[in-house]
Design an enzyme around this catalytic site. Structure first.
Site, mmCIF file in Angstrom:
data_model
loop_
_atom_site.group_PDB
_atom_site.id
_atom_site.type_symbol
_atom_site.label_atom_id
_atom_site.label_comp_id
_atom_site.label_asym_id
_atom_site.label_seq_id
_atom_site.Cartn_x
_atom_site.Cartn_y
_atom_site.Cartn_z
ATOM 1 N N ALA A 69 49.381 69.431 28.348
ATOM 2 C CA ALA A 69 49.415 68.418 27.293
ATOM 3 C C ALA A 69 48.255 68.613 26.330
ATOM 4 C CB ALA A 69 49.352 67.018 27.893
ATOM 5 N N TYR A 129 55.787 78.666 25.986
ATOM 6 C CA TYR A 129 55.746 79.401 27.246
ATOM 7 C C TYR A 129 56.294 80.816 27.080
ATOM 8 C CZ TYR A 129 54.852 74.747 29.057
ATOM 9 O OH TYR A 129 54.324 73.507 29.282
ATOM 10 N N GLU A 153 58.076 74.008 35.298
ATOM 11 C CA GLU A 153 59.349 73.449 34.847
ATOM 12 C C GLU A 153 59.112 72.789 33.504
ATOM 13 O OE1 GLU A 153 58.063 71.848 37.760
ATOM 14 O OE2 GLU A 153 59.088 73.011 39.285
ATOM 15 N N ASN A 162 62.940 70.431 25.380
ATOM 16 C CA ASN A 162 61.591 70.565 24.832
ATOM 17 C C ASN A 162 61.407 71.976 24.268
ATOM 18 O OD1 ASN A 162 58.891 70.524 24.193
ATOM 19 N ND2 ASN A 162 58.251 69.535 26.099
#
Length: 160
Positions: free
Chosen positions: A81, A126, A114, A119
């Site tokens: 985050a 990633y 995960e 998203n």
């Protein structure tokens, strides 16, 4: 993997000592996730020797983090985050890069995570950082109910 450039006006530092930042982690969880961890959950997470936090500080201010579990030669990322006011500045890339460096130094060969199917910004992040989609978990997330996409990244020396 080299660290990404962040704005020249930003002084970014990283720390693996999450305990002083429990209140910041709790605030970030509430801002960034539909099912945030409570302060108690964060404290319990940090009480285990195999659980870790990598926090990013911008000009000394808490800006984002990765929570993860490291057991033997594997890391499982729990959360990534960045607070809204610090987004789009390369901090998530920097956190993932630092984690990859630490993983390599500690003999980690696989890092997994995960992410919500919808998203796309996170999935793009990633994939840009070397993670590959390897599967899914049906109805993994709640609030709203949604599938998870599973990602793995193998260290450069141990890729399958």
């Amino acid at each position: 993997m080299s660290e990404p450039d962040v704005s020249a006006a930003l002084s970014v530092s990283y720390t693996e000592d999450g305990k002083p930042y429990v209140d910041d982690l709790t605030r970030a969880e509430a801002v960034c996730f539909s099912e945030p961890w409570s302060t108690k959950a964060i404290e319990e997470f940090l009480s285990q020797p195999y659980n870790h936090v990598l926090a990013a500080l911008v000009n000394g201010v808490f800006a984002g983090y990765i929570t993860y579990t490291r057991i033997a030669d594997e890391i499982q990322i729990a959360n990534v985050a960045v607070l809204p006011e610090f987004r789009r500045k390369g901090l998530a890339d920097g956190l993932l890069c630092r984690l990859a460096q630490s993983a390599k130094q500690n003999g980690v060969t696989k890092t997994g995570l995960e992410v919500r199917l919808s998203n796309l910004p996170a999935r793009n992040l990633y994939e840009k950082n070397g993670f590959e989609a390897v599967g899914s978990r049906r109805n993994f997330y709640k609030n709203p109910t949604e599938d998870a996409v599973l990602y793995d990244r193998y260290s450069e020396n141990d890729a399958e």
